[in-house]
Design a protein around this motif. Structure first.
Motif, short mmCIF file in Angstrom:
data_model
loop_
_atom_site.label_atom_id
_atom_site.label_comp_id
_atom_site.label_asym_id
_atom_site.label_seq_id
_atom_site.Cartn_x
_atom_site.Cartn_y
_atom_site.Cartn_z
N ALA A 1 46.31 44.13 34.88
CA ALA A 1 44.93 44.59 34.89
C ALA A 1 44.05 43.55 34.23
O ALA A 1 44.48 42.93 33.25
CB ALA A 1 44.85 45.92 34.16
N PRO A 2 42.77 43.36 34.60
CA PRO A 2 42.13 43.99 35.75
C PRO A 2 42.25 43.20 37.05
O PRO A 2 41.55 43.50 38.00
CB PRO A 2 40.66 44.01 35.31
N MET A 3 43.15 42.21 37.11
CA MET A 3 43.23 41.39 38.31
C MET A 3 43.88 42.16 39.45
O MET A 3 43.37 42.21 40.57
CB MET A 3 44.02 40.11 38.05
N VAL B 1 44.45 48.42 42.86
CA VAL B 1 43.05 47.99 42.67
C VAL B 1 43.02 46.73 41.84
O VAL B 1 44.04 46.29 41.31
CB VAL B 1 42.22 49.08 41.95
N GLY B 2 41.84 46.11 41.74
CA GLY B 2 41.70 44.95 40.87
C GLY B 2 40.76 43.92 41.45
O GLY B 2 40.37 43.98 42.62
N LEU B 3 40.46 42.93 40.61
CA LEU B 3 39.52 41.88 41.00
C LEU B 3 40.07 41.08 42.18
O LEU B 3 39.37 40.80 43.15
CB LEU B 3 39.27 40.97 39.80
N ASN C 1 33.40 34.66 33.49
CA ASN C 1 34.49 33.78 33.93
C ASN C 1 34.24 33.17 35.30
O ASN C 1 35.13 32.62 35.92
CB ASN C 1 35.81 34.58 33.98
N ALA C 2 33.01 33.27 35.77
CA ALA C 2 32.74 32.80 37.13
C ALA C 2 32.83 31.28 37.21
O ALA C 2 32.59 30.56 36.23
CB ALA C 2 31.36 33.27 37.57
N LEU D 1 32.94 40.19 40.18
CA LEU D 1 33.35 39.83 38.82
C LEU D 1 32.69 40.74 37.79
O LEU D 1 33.32 41.20 36.84
CB LEU D 1 32.99 38.36 38.53
N ASP D 2 31.39 41.02 38.01
CA ASP D 2 30.68 41.87 37.05
C ASP D 2 31.28 43.27 37.02
O ASP D 2 31.32 43.90 35.96
CB ASP D 2 29.19 41.95 37.43
#
Lengths: 285, 274, 254
Positions: B43-45, B56-58, B262-263, B254-255
């Motif tokens: 998490a959260p990737m 779920v995740g980025l 981290n962008a 990302l937000d």
């Protein structure tokens, strides 16, 4: 005067003829087929995406050798622990005392009934339940300081092994003729002395093959201790491939070492069996 | 003169004309499906939502958006972290987007398209006295052993502890980030290290339990991992990613996970320093 | 009148529903050889095993050498002895089993010295010397280092007798000692038992060998269905039995 008996007609004397050798065609065919399959598998492994140079390079790496030594040390210690526990629990299980019997049955049920990896994780993380160990007021230690990977692995593997070993030994004891126990009683032996001098030595003969089997299984079960950071061979091989991504190559390295160890243990078990069969192997007159 | 203007005109037309959208390789286009695999314990990737058990995740969101723009579907599968790179090599996965750090040791057979900045960061239990990162010199610090963080910790310790005459950090291995946090709670370690992208989520899970110490102490990137011979696929994905950065949908994703900081400005290839 | 070495009074034993012994009473005098005969299930083996407490009785009492077995009387109530006390009481008797029960992982000599050394704490060398003497007495000193699997049935049983004698018991119990032997081997065992009887050992023998009983026994007891039907001097019971059941049994086996 009685006449000698005569034999009936129609049954020839075959005693001078020899039996021809069987060609066993099907066996030769099967063997050839298996060799073909093995050759194909060998070719696939040789030509596949495996970089055998890595296998060669890491086969005798220092951390791998340390790992296999740690594997053997843990296997031997845990087995010794397991046998000691197993003998005690087997004796308790066969005791006329219902309290001892229930405790033994409960222990066996609990530790055979839960997965080994779960037991290892519980021992290692004992501090989550019991932050300190000791006698309140007298002395206490932090559980995390006591439950090192080594001790957690030893307790987890040993206590789990004891549950299985106790059943093997109980079966061995039951296999000894009831008359042996009676004879021991008849010369005035108490229960424990009779078990120690007469029953258990005879049970050993029956108990060695399954215990040898258990030990070989335990050698490989030590690999589960990798998840609680005990530095046995799989753990150390993983550390190498976490760094260089050579997963299959390093797993082959670890696998070869396990194979070597088991190949040495198997004839050793045979020697042990022969020693305990003393008194049985000599042919009866 | 005439030739120059014709040349200029044609160049302008070429410049203005929409660049031929890099196409997905034929087999993927035909199947209409991207086969991707993740290690869904990060998490959260990528992770399984505890409430719904959905994946779920980025990374899931980014990949989903990219696939939508390319007009294909995704079939997700899950594997342990150590299996991710083999999955790419054996072609079980088309590419890997699973919180993998771009590292030179991994670039022998693969290329990375970096899409997120990351870096290891220290954190402690809230009641711990440590304030500055140097307070952790000589202490026991744990992290997941299958990551690149153990090496990062060793380097940081040499540069900031031993160089200053302080005791070195004692590294304690852990099996995964849950195990590491468990060891922190039990007191087996004094501090832990995780990727900075995972900390907002972890801290939100157990509010008030942990506290971050200092800034990320090494700079790195998370990259989408492609086979070296798969340039066409890599370019197609990179293009879509660049478009998403340009039109703000990348930042929005990302937000959503609190990782706007981290962008990256644009997707870069193999940019990580080590 | 001399006191009996073994006094059995109103002993009963049930195995579940089955009544193995019904209020049996019997005396055995020092130095006498007493043979118990009867069909299978008559209770003779059960009775024998109650005397060295391999089986515990349900009611009644057995005294060996004046000591009540397995129980202590206190304030008018009976209390069971501990297993250690019972083990000590067993030292007064020696038992020879139908299936010999030699310890297969020990040599003949080791079988005989096991009890004296381990249980009675005797010195190893002394025990070995005495064991060799016992082996000589049963005619097997050449087989001292043989394992039971290397001995014939008759030889094993003779070693078993020596093993029981090594504990210096006051009374020897024999549970069908020759029933498991090939016919040609029976004689050597009976011969040892006769020698033992001549030397004055008190012997209680459950047997089918009526020839042995006739030759050696002082008294014979015939049991049937858990009770003593007839008992008395050998010549009387075997030669002129009073009870019809005794007569029927004897005519069936002869």
């Amino acid at each position: 005067m009685r006449m000698a008996e005569t034999l009936a007609e129609g049954f020839p004397d075959l005693s001078q003829m020899t039996v021809a050798r069987q060609p066993h065609w099907r066996r030769w065919l099967a063997a050839a087929g298996i060799l073909v399959i093995l050759a194909a598998v060998g070719r696939a492994f040789a030509g596949g995406q495996i970089e055998w140079s890595y296998v060669g390079r890491f086969l005798t790496a220092k951390v791998i050798l340390e790992g296999i030594i740690n594997t053997m040390v843990m296997a031997v210690l845990a087995m010794a622990f397991g046998i000691a526990l197993g003998v005690a629990v087997a004796i308790m299980r066969l005791s006329p005392n219902p309290v001892l019997k229930s405790v033994a049955a409960g222990y066996t049920w609990l530790f055979r009934g839960t997965p080994l990896i779960l037991q290892l994780l519980l021992w290692f993380n004992l501090a989550l339940v019991f932050p300190t160990i000791g006698i309140p007021g007298l002395w206490s230690l932090r559980a995390v300081d006591v439950m090192t990977p080594f001790l957690s692995a030893l307790l987890g593997l040993g206590i789990n092994q004891g549950a299985y070993t106790s059943e093997v030994i109980r079966a061995g004891m039951l296999s000894v003729d009831a008359g042996q126990y009676e004879a021991a009683q008849a010369i005035g032996m108490g229960r424990l002395r009779a078990l120690r001098r007469i029953i258990l030595p005879q049970a050993m003969r029956v108990v060695i093959p399954p215990l040898g089997n258990e030990f070989i299984g335990l050698v490989k079960a030590t690999s589960l201790a990798s998840v609680i950071q005990y530095p046995e061979v799989l753990h150390n091989a993983e550390n190498i491939y976490y760094a260089n991504s050579r997963v299959i190559e390093l797993l082959i390295v670890a696998g070869l070492w396990y194979l070597l160890v088991v190949s040495i243990l198997t004839p050793l078990q045979m020697l042990l069996e022969r020693r305990f069969a003393r008194g049985y192997l000599q042919a009866a007159r | 003169m005439m030739r120059l203007s014709i040349f200029a005109g044609i160049s302008a037309l070429i410049a203005l004309a929409p660049v031929n959208a890099a196409e997905l390789p034929e087999p993927i286009r035909q199947a209409g499906v991207l086969r991707l695999t993740v290690n869904s314990t990060y998490a959260p990737m990528e992770y399984r939502d505890p409430a719904t058990n959905e994946l779920v995740g980025l990374d899931i969101d980014l990949a989903g958006e990219i696939a939508k723009r390319l007009g294909v579907k995704i079939t997700w599968s899950e594997t342990p972290f150590a299996e991710l790179i083999p999955s790419l090599q054996t072609r079980r996965a088309d590419f890997i987007i699973s919180g993998i750090s771009d590292r030179s040791s991994r670039r022998e057979t693969a290329d990375f398209v970096d899409y997120l900045t990351t870096g290891p960061q220290f954190f402690v239990l809230a009641e711990n006295a440590a304030r500055a990162t140097t307070d952790l010199c000589g202490k026991k610090v744990g992290t997941t052993r299958s990551t690149s963080f153990p090496i990062d910790i060793e380097k940081w310790s040499k540069q900031n502890c031993e160089a200053a005459g302080l005791a070195a950090v004692q590294y304690v291995p852990g099996e995964n980030s849950i195990d590491v946090r468990n060891q922190l709670k039990q007191g087996r370690i004094d501090a832990a290290v995780q990727g900075s992208e995972t900390l907002p989520y972890a801290l939100a899970q157990e509010t008030g339990k942990y506290r971050i110490v200092g800034e990320p102490f090494a700079k790195g990137y998370q990259g989408i991992m492609f086979r070296k011979d798969d340039a066409a696929l890599r370019e197609a994905i990179t293009e879509q990613l660049a478009a998403m950065i340009a039109d703000g949908s990348y930042k929005a994703i990302l937000d959503k996970y609190g990782l706007g900081g981290n962008a990256v400005a644009r997707p870069v290839m193999n940019a990580a320093p080590q | 009148m001399t006191q009996p070495l073994v006094a059995i009074r109103s002993v009963s034993k049930n195995f579940g529903e089955f009544q193995a012994l019904k209020q049996v009473s019997l005396d055995v005098y020092p130095g006498e050889v007493l043979c118990l005969i009867g069909a299978s299930g008559s209770g003779k083996t059960t009775l024998l095993r109650c005397i060295n407490q391999l089986i515990s009785i349900d009611s009644g009492g057995i005294w060996v050498d004046g000591e009540l077995l397995g129980l202590r009387e206190r304030d008018g109530r009976l209390h069971r002895l501990t297993s250690r006390e019972i083990a000590r009481q067993r030292l007064k008797t020696g038992m020879v089993f139908q299936r010999f029960n030699l310890f297969p992982h020990k040599t003949a000599l080791e079988n005989i010295t096991e009890g004296p050394v381990q249980v009675q704490g005797r010195n190893g060398n002394e025990a070995r010397a005495e064991a060799m003497e016992l082996l000589r007495r049963v005619g097997l000193e050449a087989k001292a280092d043989a394992y039971p699997s290397q001995l014939s049935g008759g030889q094993q049983q003779r070693v078993a007798i020596a093993r029981a004698l090594a504990m210096k018991p006051m009374l020897m119990l024999f549970d069908e000692p020759t029933s498991a032997l090939d016919p040609e081997l029976v004689g050597e065992v009976l011969s040892v038992m006769k020698g033992l009887a001549r030397s004055g050992m008190t012997m209680l023998v459950v047997t089918h060998e009526l020839g042995f009983a006739r030759e050696v026994a002082d008294r014979v007891v015939y049991m049937d269905h858990g009770a003593i039907v007839e008992s008395g001097r050998t010549a009387d019971v075997l030669g002129a039995p009073r009870e019809a059941r005794t007569q029927a049994f004897l005519s069936a086996v002869i």
